[in-house]
Design a protein around this motif. Structure first.
Motif, PDB file in Angstrom:
ATOM      1  N   LEU A 149      43.434  18.072  12.285  1.00 48.50           N
ATOM      2  CA  LEU A 149      41.988  18.052  12.081  1.00 48.50           C
ATOM      3  C   LEU A 149      41.244  17.732  13.372  1.00 48.50           C
ATOM      4  CD1 LEU A 149      41.866  16.275   8.612  1.00 48.50           C
ATOM      5  CD2 LEU A 149      41.145  18.619   9.102  1.00 48.50           C
ATOM      6  N   GLU A 150      41.749  16.771  14.143  1.00 49.94           N
ATOM      7  CA  GLU A 150      41.098  16.425  15.400  1.00 49.94           C
ATOM      8  C   GLU A 150      41.167  17.582  16.392  1.00 49.94           C
ATOM      9  OE1 GLU A 150      42.938  12.882  16.800  1.00 49.94           O
ATOM     10  OE2 GLU A 150      41.877  11.569  15.403  1.00 49.94           O
ATOM     11  N   GLY A 151      42.334  18.197  16.521  1.00 50.23           N
ATOM     12  CA  GLY A 151      42.479  19.321  17.442  1.00 50.23           C
ATOM     13  C   GLY A 151      41.628  20.505  17.036  1.00 50.23           C
ATOM     14  N   GLU A 152      41.585  20.786  15.734  1.00 49.85           N
ATOM     15  CA  GLU A 152      40.748  21.884  15.249  1.00 49.85           C
ATOM     16  C   GLU A 152      39.283  21.644  15.577  1.00 49.85           C
ATOM     17  OE1 GLU A 152      39.413  23.936  11.001  1.00 49.85           O
ATOM     18  OE2 GLU A 152      40.258  21.922  11.068  1.00 49.85           O
ATOM     19  N   SER A 153      38.799  20.428  15.322  1.00 53.67           N
ATOM     20  CA  SER A 153      37.379  20.147  15.533  1.00 53.67           C
ATOM     21  C   SER A 153      37.001  20.221  17.014  1.00 53.67           C
ATOM     22  CB  SER A 153      37.033  18.764  14.965  1.00 53.67           C
ATOM     23  OG  SER A 153      37.668  17.745  15.714  1.00 53.67           O
ATOM     24  N   LEU A 154      37.974  19.987  17.899  1.00 46.44           N
ATOM     25  CA  LEU A 154      37.688  20.074  19.330  1.00 46.44           C
ATOM     26  C   LEU A 154      37.574  21.520  19.813  1.00 46.44           C
ATOM     27  CD1 LEU A 154      39.993  17.325  20.884  1.00 46.44           C
ATOM     28  CD2 LEU A 154      37.504  17.295  20.734  1.00 46.44           C
ATOM     29  N   LEU A 155      38.337  22.428  19.207  1.00 44.68           N
ATOM     30  CA  LEU A 155      38.477  23.770  19.775  1.00 44.68           C
ATOM     31  C   LEU A 155      37.794  24.875  18.970  1.00 44.68           C
ATOM     32  CD1 LEU A 155      42.251  23.523  20.773  1.00 44.68           C
ATOM     33  CD2 LEU A 155      40.267  23.259  22.270  1.00 44.68           C
ATOM     34  N   ASN A 156      37.498  24.614  17.678  1.00 48.17           N
ATOM     35  CA  ASN A 156      37.006  25.743  16.880  1.00 48.17           C
ATOM     36  C   ASN A 156      35.564  26.132  17.199  1.00 48.17           C
ATOM     37  OD1 ASN A 156      35.556  23.692  15.674  1.00 48.17           O
ATOM     38  ND2 ASN A 156      36.637  23.794  13.723  1.00 48.17           N
ATOM     39  N   ASP A 157      34.813  25.223  17.825  1.00 48.62           N
ATOM     40  CA  ASP A 157      33.438  25.582  18.191  1.00 48.62           C
ATOM     41  C   ASP A 157      33.417  26.764  19.152  1.00 48.62           C
ATOM     42  OD1 ASP A 157      32.389  23.589  16.619  1.00 48.62           O
ATOM     43  OD2 ASP A 157      32.285  22.126  18.235  1.00 48.62           O
ATOM     44  N   ALA A 158      34.422  26.833  20.035  1.00 46.05           N
ATOM     45  CA  ALA A 158      34.490  27.956  20.967  1.00 46.05           C
ATOM     46  C   ALA A 158      34.635  29.271  20.212  1.00 46.05           C
ATOM     47  CB  ALA A 158      35.653  27.760  21.933  1.00 46.05           C
ATOM     48  N   SER A 159      35.491  29.304  19.186  1.00 49.79           N
ATOM     49  CA  SER A 159      35.670  30.517  18.376  1.00 49.79           C
ATOM     50  C   SER A 159      34.377  30.894  17.672  1.00 49.79           C
ATOM     51  CB  SER A 159      36.776  30.290  17.337  1.00 49.79           C
ATOM     52  OG  SER A 159      37.959  29.846  17.935  1.00 49.79           O
ATOM     53  N   GLY A 160      33.730  29.900  17.063  1.00 51.13           N
ATOM     54  CA  GLY A 160      32.482  30.175  16.352  1.00 51.13           C
ATOM     55  C   GLY A 160      31.378  30.676  17.268  1.00 51.13           C
ATOM     56  N   LEU A 161      31.269  30.079  18.457  1.00 46.63           N
ATOM     57  CA  LEU A 161      30.226  30.496  19.401  1.00 46.63           C
ATOM     58  C   LEU A 161      30.437  31.929  19.865  1.00 46.63           C
ATOM     59  CD1 LEU A 161      29.953  27.206  21.479  1.00 46.63           C
ATOM     60  CD2 LEU A 161      28.098  28.242  20.157  1.00 46.63           C
ATOM     61  N   VAL A 162      31.695  32.300  20.160  1.00 45.10           N
ATOM     62  CA  VAL A 162      31.975  33.677  20.598  1.00 45.10           C
ATOM     63  C   VAL A 162      31.666  34.666  19.481  1.00 45.10           C
ATOM     64  CG1 VAL A 162      33.815  35.257  21.289  1.00 45.10           C
ATOM     65  CG2 VAL A 162      33.681  32.994  22.311  1.00 45.10           C
ATOM     66  N   LEU A 163      32.121  34.379  18.273  1.00 47.11           N
ATOM     67  CA  LEU A 163      31.834  35.260  17.139  1.00 47.11           C
ATOM     68  C   LEU A 163      30.334  35.399  16.914  1.00 47.11           C
ATOM     69  CD1 LEU A 163      34.498  34.162  14.499  1.00 47.11           C
ATOM     70  CD2 LEU A 163      34.335  36.379  15.621  1.00 47.11           C
ATOM     71  N   PHE A 164      29.621  34.289  17.008  1.00 51.23           N
ATOM     72  CA  PHE A 164      28.179  34.307  16.782  1.00 51.23           C
ATOM     73  C   PHE A 164      27.471  35.194  17.804  1.00 51.23           C
ATOM     74  CE2 PHE A 164      24.024  32.410  17.869  1.00 51.23           C
ATOM     75  CZ  PHE A 164      23.358  32.604  16.670  1.00 51.23           C
ATOM     76  N   ARG A 165      27.827  35.026  19.073  1.00 54.67           N
ATOM     77  CA  ARG A 165      27.164  35.822  20.116  1.00 54.67           C
ATOM     78  C   ARG A 165      27.425  37.312  19.953  1.00 54.67           C
ATOM     79  NH1 ARG A 165      28.727  31.515  24.930  1.00 54.67           N
ATOM     80  NH2 ARG A 165      27.068  30.018  24.454  1.00 54.67           N
ATOM     81  N   PHE A 166      28.642  37.688  19.586  1.00 61.31           N
ATOM     82  CA  PHE A 166      28.946  39.101  19.378  1.00 61.31           C
ATOM     83  C   PHE A 166      28.247  39.642  18.138  1.00 61.31           C
ATOM     84  CE2 PHE A 166      32.192  38.756  22.587  1.00 61.31           C
ATOM     85  CZ  PHE A 166      32.272  40.048  23.097  1.00 61.31           C
ATOM     86  N   ALA A 167      28.125  38.823  17.086  1.00 63.04           N
ATOM     87  CA  ALA A 167      27.438  39.275  15.876  1.00 63.04           C
ATOM     88  C   ALA A 167      25.958  39.491  16.140  1.00 63.04           C
ATOM     89  CB  ALA A 167      27.630  38.255  14.759  1.00 63.04           C
ATOM     90  N   VAL A 168      25.332  38.570  16.891  1.00 62.73           N
ATOM     91  CA  VAL A 168      23.910  38.727  17.230  1.00 62.73           C
ATOM     92  C   VAL A 168      23.713  39.961  18.105  1.00 62.73           C
ATOM     93  CG1 VAL A 168      21.980  37.688  18.482  1.00 62.73           C
ATOM     94  CG2 VAL A 168      23.382  36.285  16.965  1.00 62.73           C
ATOM     95  N   ALA A 169      24.597  40.161  19.071  1.00 66.59           N
ATOM     96  CA  ALA A 169      24.492  41.346  19.937  1.00 66.59           C
ATOM     97  C   ALA A 169      24.684  42.623  19.134  1.00 66.59           C
ATOM     98  CB  ALA A 169      25.526  41.251  21.056  1.00 66.59           C
ATOM     99  N   ALA A 170      25.623  42.596  18.183  1.00 67.95           N
ATOM    100  CA  ALA A 170      25.860  43.779  17.352  1.00 67.95           C
ATOM    101  C   ALA A 170      24.656  44.088  16.475  1.00 67.95           C
ATOM    102  CB  ALA A 170      27.104  43.565  16.490  1.00 67.95           C
ATOM    103  N   ALA A 171      23.987  43.029  15.970  1.00 67.42           N
ATOM    104  CA  ALA A 171      22.790  43.240  15.155  1.00 67.42           C
ATOM    105  C   ALA A 171      21.671  43.852  15.975  1.00 67.42           C
ATOM    106  CB  ALA A 171      22.333  41.918  14.556  1.00 67.42           C
ATOM    107  N   ALA A 172      21.613  43.508  17.262  1.00 64.35           N
ATOM    108  CA  ALA A 172      20.547  44.031  18.126  1.00 64.35           C
ATOM    109  C   ALA A 172      20.838  45.449  18.597  1.00 64.35           C
ATOM    110  CB  ALA A 172      20.359  43.107  19.328  1.00 64.35           C
ATOM    111  N   THR A 173      22.123  45.748  18.875  1.00 65.64           N
ATOM    112  CA  THR A 173      22.470  47.053  19.457  1.00 65.64           C
ATOM    113  C   THR A 173      23.075  48.014  18.447  1.00 65.64           C
ATOM    114  OG1 THR A 173      24.682  46.266  20.083  1.00 65.64           O
ATOM    115  CG2 THR A 173      22.893  45.949  21.673  1.00 65.64           C
ATOM    116  N   GLY A 174      23.588  47.484  17.339  1.00 62.45           N
ATOM    117  CA  GLY A 174      24.231  48.324  16.352  1.00 62.45           C
ATOM    118  C   GLY A 174      25.650  48.717  16.705  1.00 62.45           C
ATOM    119  N   ALA A 175      26.217  48.107  17.757  1.00 59.47           N
ATOM    120  CA  ALA A 175      27.577  48.451  18.194  1.00 59.47           C
ATOM    121  C   ALA A 175      28.439  47.191  18.242  1.00 59.47           C
ATOM    122  CB  ALA A 175      27.533  49.105  19.578  1.00 59.47           C
TER     123      ALA A 175
END
Length: 527
Positions: A149-175
């Protein structure tokens, strides 16, 4: 709002933190629950200005030191041992949860584009480091679950941030390109690790040069922000950079920091982290008013979004259960095939791990950072807050009961080879050997007989205690109770001498420090 009024609000917030923490202690509630609900109630106090949270500022202020604190205190050896399980949660569980939430959101609102649904999934998928710490501090878990749980909480924010940025970019560009997203994640993660190594190594070198303990403590406090900002400026993962720098500090702190630095630095750092963690939950609660107003009012939000929000929350929880139990089944299958390293968690351990996914500040900050006009923005914002509220209030308050139900047992392989008493005995034996060597002069004459006798007697007592711990425990507690009472009487006499004008302030402070150290030593030994 004028700067003076803003400062008054900050002071009022810290006073509210103290009051809410006290209330949580008296009511037996997790502090995170009291702070979140207290902040939400304060948000609707008449006359209080609406609190608008700048998401980027919140992440920069709160995330680096809280990540650094987690990395500083984590067990590095166990982190390495369970790196595959941690990666499964920090990357695999986040990706799977994001996909499940996106599908459910699109089924509920087909008009919202897939990219926007994926953005919602990325926002709510990663459990939060701050929220997880707040919950885990009140429960006792086997070491394996704790490190996962401690290791997950330290590292999973990076995964979420990358996914979020690509999803927002995809919503803007459609790709959208999965291959490009995966490659970018590797670049961001590896780049962040390199930045963290550079910053952590620079701290290690700097500590040796500075010498002054106050400068070293100040530099150590700033390191989390330095690593995070450096990573973001270089367009790599600031989260990974901060965690990596923190792990380097954690590994080297025992050899490069003096006892005085550790005591003073730990005291300052503990209070700072306490206030920052509490402030995060207060700010989340205070932001409720703005979230509700964006959704058209509380009645409108509940009437139009209540069931969809509940569906997202249920999907989120079930997705984590599905991932954790599927991974545990895979581990069990590997163990059946003869892989000695594969050890399943079992139903109880998997249930606790699944139920511990609490969301917090990162979820709120990502939701608030969505650009105006983003498809389904109001629904995403309200749902994100509902997920935070639901996981903190429901999972945070019931995790202790789930752990009690699971009746978890520490596996033999996770237990330390030596108990604390045995380790103390080994340390005492090493100390008495060096004293025996130094107690004699060059001619072989004993020059420190009392010191040698004291260390020999102490080593003998500790070794005997390690062999008969249960038998000596009551006697040991009574022993240190006497020491604590003697310290209290000594402090009372010291204050009397100072009040009577028989000693000066310098003498008071020096002797008081000696008594403080003796008291802390006795409390630690008794515990």
């Amino acid at each position: 709002m004028e700067p003076t009024h803003l400062f008054e609000l900050v002071i009022a917030m810290f006073l509210a933190i103290i009051a809410l923490h006290y209330a949580a202690h008296r009511l037996g509630l997790p502090p995170s629950v009291a702070l979140l609900t207290g902040g939400a109630l304060l948000a609707f106090v008449p006359g209080l200005p609406a609190i608008s949270v700048d998401p980027e500022l919140v992440l920069v202020i709160f995330l680096p030191p809280l990540l650094m604190d987690g990395a500083w205190s984590i067990a590095v050896a166990r982190l390495r041992r369970h790196v595959i399980g941690i990666a499964s949660l920090a990357v695999g569980a986040v990706l799977f949860t994001c996909a499940v939430v996106a599908v459910v959101a699109h089924l509920i609102f087909p008009s919202i584009p897939w990219a926007a649904c994926a953005a919602l999934g990325a926002i709510v998928a990663p459990p939060d480091a701050v929220a997880a710490r707040a919950v885990l501090q009140r429960v006792r878990l086997p070491r394996r679950l704790q490190i996962l749980l401690e290791g997950e909480s330290l590292l999973n924010d990076a995964s979420g941030l990358v996914l979020f940025r690509f999803a927002v970019a995809a919503a803007a560009t459609g790709a959208f390109s999965a291959a490009e997203a995966g490659g970018s994640f590797l670049v961001l993660a590896l780049g962040g690790a390199v930045v963290g190594i550079v910053v952590g190594t620079a701290w290690f070198k700097l500590v040796r040069l500075l010498g002054d303990e106050y400068l070293i403590i100040a530099a150590s406090v700033l390191l989390g922000w330095i690593a995070y900002l450096a990573g973001e400026q270089l367009h790599v993962s600031g989260v990974i950079a901060t965690v990596t720098a923190g792990l380097i500090m954690s590994w080297h702190q025992h050899t490069v920091l003096s006892a005085a630095m550790r005591m003073r630095g730990t005291s300052f750092w503990t209070v700072m982290i306490f206030l920052m963690e509490a402030a995060v939950f207060i700010l989340i609660g205070l932001s409720l008013r703005d979230v509700v107003e964006r959704g058209g009012g509380l009645t409108t939000v509940i009437a139009t979004m209540g069931l969809p929000m509940l569906a997202i929350l249920v999907a989120l929880v079930l997705a984590r259960f599905a991932w954790v139990f599927a991974c545990d089944f895979a581990v069990r299958f590997c163990a059946a095939l003869g892989f000695a390293q594969a050890r399943p968690l079992g139903v109880g351990g998997a249930t606790v791990l699944s139920w511990a996914g609490v969301r917090g500040v990162v979820t709120l900050a990502l939701a608030l950072s969505l650009p105006e006009g983003f498809p389904g923005r109001d629904f995403i914002l309200v749902t994100s807050f509902a997920v935070i509220l639901g996981t903190v209030l429901i999972q945070g308050t019931t995790l202790g009961r789930v752990i009690a139900w699971a009746r978890l047992v520490e596996p033999e392989s996770e237990r330390a080879r030596l108990t604390m008493s045995q380790a103390e005995a080994a340390m005492a034996q090493a100390q008495v050997e060096v004293v025996q060597n130094l107690a004699y002069d060059a001619e072989g004459k004993l020059i420190h007989p009392q010191l040698l006798e004291r260390y020999q007697r102490r080593a003998t007592s500790i070794v005997d205690y390690a062999e008969k711990t249960e038998q000596y425990m009551p006697v040991l507690h009574a022993h240190f109770d006497v020491i604590l009472e003697a310290v209290a009487i000594g402090r009372r006499e010291l204050i009397r001498l100072h009040r009577a004008g028989e000693i000066d302030d310098e003498t008071l402070l020096e002797l008081e420090r000696d008594l403080d150290l003796e008291e802390l030593s006795a409390i630690s030994a008794k515990a």
